[in-house]
Design a protein around this motif. Structure first.
Motif, PDB file in Angstrom:
ATOM      1  N   THR A   1       0.832  -1.207   0.000  1.00 53.20           N
ATOM      2  CA  THR A   1       0.000   0.000   0.000  1.00 53.20           C
ATOM      3  C   THR A   1       0.860   1.249   0.000  1.00 53.20           C
ATOM      4  O   THR A   1       0.557   2.226  -0.701  1.00 53.20           O
ATOM      5  CB  THR A   1      -0.923  -0.011   1.225  1.00 53.20           C
ATOM      6  N   GLN A   2       1.944   1.243   0.767  1.00 50.63           N
ATOM      7  CA  GLN A   2       2.852   2.382   0.770  1.00 50.63           C
ATOM      8  C   GLN A   2       3.498   2.562  -0.597  1.00 50.63           C
ATOM      9  O   GLN A   2       3.675   3.690  -1.071  1.00 50.63           O
ATOM     10  CB  GLN A   2       3.917   2.182   1.839  1.00 50.63           C
ATOM     11  N   SER A   3       3.853   1.458  -1.258  1.00 45.52           N
ATOM     12  CA  SER A   3       4.438   1.547  -2.594  1.00 45.52           C
ATOM     13  C   SER A   3       3.444   2.129  -3.589  1.00 45.52           C
ATOM     14  O   SER A   3       3.819   2.943  -4.452  1.00 45.52           O
ATOM     15  CB  SER A   3       4.885   0.155  -3.060  1.00 45.52           C
ATOM     16  N   LEU A   4       2.176   1.709  -3.467  1.00 47.08           N
ATOM     17  CA  LEU A   4       1.152   2.246  -4.365  1.00 47.08           C
ATOM     18  C   LEU A   4       1.015   3.747  -4.198  1.00 47.08           C
ATOM     19  O   LEU A   4       0.899   4.497  -5.176  1.00 47.08           O
ATOM     20  CB  LEU A   4      -0.187   1.555  -4.092  1.00 47.08           C
ATOM     21  N   ILE A   5       1.027   4.209  -2.950  1.00 47.02           N
ATOM     22  CA  ILE A   5       0.843   5.640  -2.694  1.00 47.02           C
ATOM     23  C   ILE A   5       2.066   6.432  -3.146  1.00 47.02           C
ATOM     24  O   ILE A   5       1.946   7.450  -3.849  1.00 47.02           O
ATOM     25  CB  ILE A   5       0.559   5.864  -1.199  1.00 47.02           C
ATOM     26  N   GLU A   6       3.248   5.978  -2.758  1.00 47.80           N
ATOM     27  CA  GLU A   6       4.458   6.754  -3.055  1.00 47.80           C
ATOM     28  C   GLU A   6       4.812   6.713  -4.542  1.00 47.80           C
ATOM     29  O   GLU A   6       5.198   7.727  -5.118  1.00 47.80           O
ATOM     30  CB  GLU A   6       5.616   6.219  -2.219  1.00 47.80           C
ATOM     31  N   ASP A   7       4.698   5.522  -5.153  1.00 47.47           N
ATOM     32  CA  ASP A   7       5.057   5.427  -6.570  1.00 47.47           C
ATOM     33  C   ASP A   7       3.964   5.976  -7.477  1.00 47.47           C
ATOM     34  O   ASP A   7       4.255   6.558  -8.527  1.00 47.47           O
ATOM     35  CB  ASP A   7       5.338   3.969  -6.942  1.00 47.47           C
ATOM     36  N   GLY A   8       2.724   5.752  -7.079  1.00 41.84           N
ATOM     37  CA  GLY A   8       1.630   6.180  -7.937  1.00 41.84           C
ATOM     38  C   GLY A   8       1.346   7.663  -7.861  1.00 41.84           C
ATOM     39  O   GLY A   8       1.012   8.288  -8.868  1.00 41.84           O
ATOM     40  N   ILE A   9       1.463   8.254  -6.656  1.00 35.69           N
ATOM     41  CA  ILE A   9       1.092   9.659  -6.468  1.00 35.69           C
ATOM     42  C   ILE A   9       2.334  10.537  -6.351  1.00 35.69           C
ATOM     43  O   ILE A   9       2.489  11.510  -7.097  1.00 35.69           O
ATOM     44  CB  ILE A   9       0.205   9.800  -5.212  1.00 35.69           C
ATOM     45  N   ALA A  10       3.239  10.181  -5.429  1.00 31.24           N
ATOM     46  CA  ALA A  10       4.390  11.051  -5.187  1.00 31.24           C
ATOM     47  C   ALA A  10       5.347  11.075  -6.376  1.00 31.24           C
ATOM     48  O   ALA A  10       5.902  12.126  -6.706  1.00 31.24           O
ATOM     49  CB  ALA A  10       5.127  10.589  -3.931  1.00 31.24           C
ATOM     50  N   GLN A  11       5.560   9.924  -7.034  1.00 29.74           N
ATOM     51  CA  GLN A  11       6.502   9.867  -8.151  1.00 29.74           C
ATOM     52  C   GLN A  11       5.813   9.857  -9.513  1.00 29.74           C
ATOM     53  O   GLN A  11       6.477   9.665 -10.535  1.00 29.74           O
ATOM     54  CB  GLN A  11       7.377   8.618  -8.010  1.00 29.74           C
ATOM     55  N   SER A  12       4.502   9.988  -9.520  1.00 35.42           N
ATOM     56  CA  SER A  12       3.739  10.070 -10.785  1.00 35.42           C
ATOM     57  C   SER A  12       3.970   8.855 -11.680  1.00 35.42           C
ATOM     58  O   SER A  12       4.054   8.974 -12.903  1.00 35.42           O
ATOM     59  CB  SER A  12       4.094  11.355 -11.550  1.00 35.42           C
ATOM     60  N   ARG A  13       4.093   7.685 -11.087  1.00 32.83           N
ATOM     61  CA  ARG A  13       4.221   6.440 -11.868  1.00 32.83           C
ATOM     62  C   ARG A  13       2.890   5.681 -11.773  1.00 32.83           C
ATOM     63  O   ARG A  13       2.809   4.588 -11.223  1.00 32.83           O
ATOM     64  CB  ARG A  13       5.369   5.606 -11.337  1.00 32.83           C
ATOM     65  N   VAL A  14       1.872   6.288 -12.303  1.00 32.83           N
ATOM     66  CA  VAL A  14       0.529   5.720 -12.174  1.00 32.83           C
ATOM     67  C   VAL A  14       0.431   4.385 -12.905  1.00 32.83           C
ATOM     68  O   VAL A  14      -0.211   3.448 -12.433  1.00 32.83           O
ATOM     69  CB  VAL A  14      -0.525   6.710 -12.705  1.00 32.83           C
ATOM     70  N   GLY A  15       1.086   4.276 -14.060  1.00 36.65           N
ATOM     71  CA  GLY A  15       1.034   3.022 -14.818  1.00 36.65           C
ATOM     72  C   GLY A  15       1.655   1.877 -14.048  1.00 36.65           C
ATOM     73  O   GLY A  15       1.053   0.796 -13.923  1.00 36.65           O
TER      74      GLY A  15
END
Length: 318
Positions: free
Chosen positions: A272-286
């Protein structure tokens, strides 16, 4: 001798026949009523689950970063990158370790605790409340408190006690990878055991006392009473408890994050932390969407396996 139909019995037979005809209309009325009650739930399910999951599945095959309106199709590149990213693999491994270990250990400790709390002793209600109390405050608050207790510096509460009693130096409870993982599991067991013990206690109190009295008359030992009476009747409670533990363990975020911030390194980083940090903070939504899809598949397989195991145990002990 054949029974004759008397005039007194005719009204009763007519009432019985009229009663037998009532259920013919009930299925139609029940189905309409059921649809009325299910419609809001279905709308919420489609709006909050089906549509977001469909979007995540679509984004997982694109390079969407949260800003472009027309992302490019990249095939399975996001899924391939997941297995090359050490932070993602570490998050996947730790999350599975956390979910499985907490499910097993909480179950192993909650059942004996429930058996103890089911006995009569002085101050029983107070002891029950004390064990249930960790489930009342927010898990995030518990993580902050235990972060102060397990502080790896010499000023930490637990390290201060150990130094005063044994003279040993500070133990890196949260700064060593292995100790940090074990610390998060230990705090979770402390926080959840009381709640699940109360769940088992409710099922224990529903078991008729006659069963145990008959077993004593037959000469059964305490272990035989637990093995052949208590344990089979606790299988439904175990299924509910383990399902809650496993699903909450797989989607955990708050306790490890507040306790260790996912460190040291990526040792306690959850999916869940990876989803939040990578998806939102680093803009790696894909990439985050690809991880979410894999996570959904893993959770589905785990839940199906757990339900199959629970059904097998119920058939064995029923």
């Amino acid at each position: 001798m054949a029974l004759s139909t008397t005039p007194e019995l005719q009204p009763l037979q007519q009432q019985q026949s009229s009663i037998r005809t009532l259920p013919r209309k009930r299925p139609h009325r029940l189905s309409v009523t059921s649809w009325v009650f299910m419609a809001p739930i279905a709308v919420v399910f489609v709006a909050l689950y089906v549509i977001p999951m469909s979007q995540s599945l679509y984004y997982s095959f694109t390079d969407f970063d949260g800003y472009v309106s027309n992302p490019e199709f990249v095939g399975f590149d996001n899924y391939t990158e997941l297995f090359k990213d050490p932070s993602m693999l570490s998050a996947l491994g730790y999350t599975i370790f956390y979910a499985v270990s907490t499910t097993i250990l909480v179950t192993v400790t909650a059942i004996p605790l429930a058996l103890t709390l089911n006995r009569k002793f002085f101050g029983r209600n107070l002891v029950r409340s004390a064990f249930f109390f960790p489930a009342v405050p927010s898990v995030a608050i518990l993580g902050l408190v235990w972060g102060f207790i397990l502080n790896p510096l010499g000023s930490g509460v637990l390290n201060s006690i150990i130094r005063s009693l044994t003279g040993l130096g500070p133990i890196p409870w949260l700064s060593d990878s292995t100790l940090a993982q074990l610390s998060t599991v230990a705090v979770t067991i402390w926080a959840l055991t009381g709640w699940h013990a109360v769940l088992y206690l409710a099922y224990l109190q529903a078991i008729p006392a006659d069963y145990y009295e008959v077993s004593k008359i037959d000469g059964a030992t305490s272990w035989q009473s637990f093995r052949y009476i208590t344990l089979p009747l606790l299988i439904p409670a175990m299924a509910v408890s383990q399902l809650l533990l496993m699903t909450n363990g797989l989607k955990v975020f708050d306790l490890p994050f507040t306790l260790t911030r996912g460190g040291p390194g990526f040792s306690t980083r959850t999916l869940t932390q990876s989803l939040i940090e990578d998806g939102i903070a680093q803009s790696r939504v894909g990439a985050a969407s690809a991880l979410a899809v894999l996570f959904l598949i893993v959770v589905g397989l785990v839940v199906l396996g757990q339900m199959a195991l629970s059904n097998a145990l119920q058939r064995k002990y029923s």
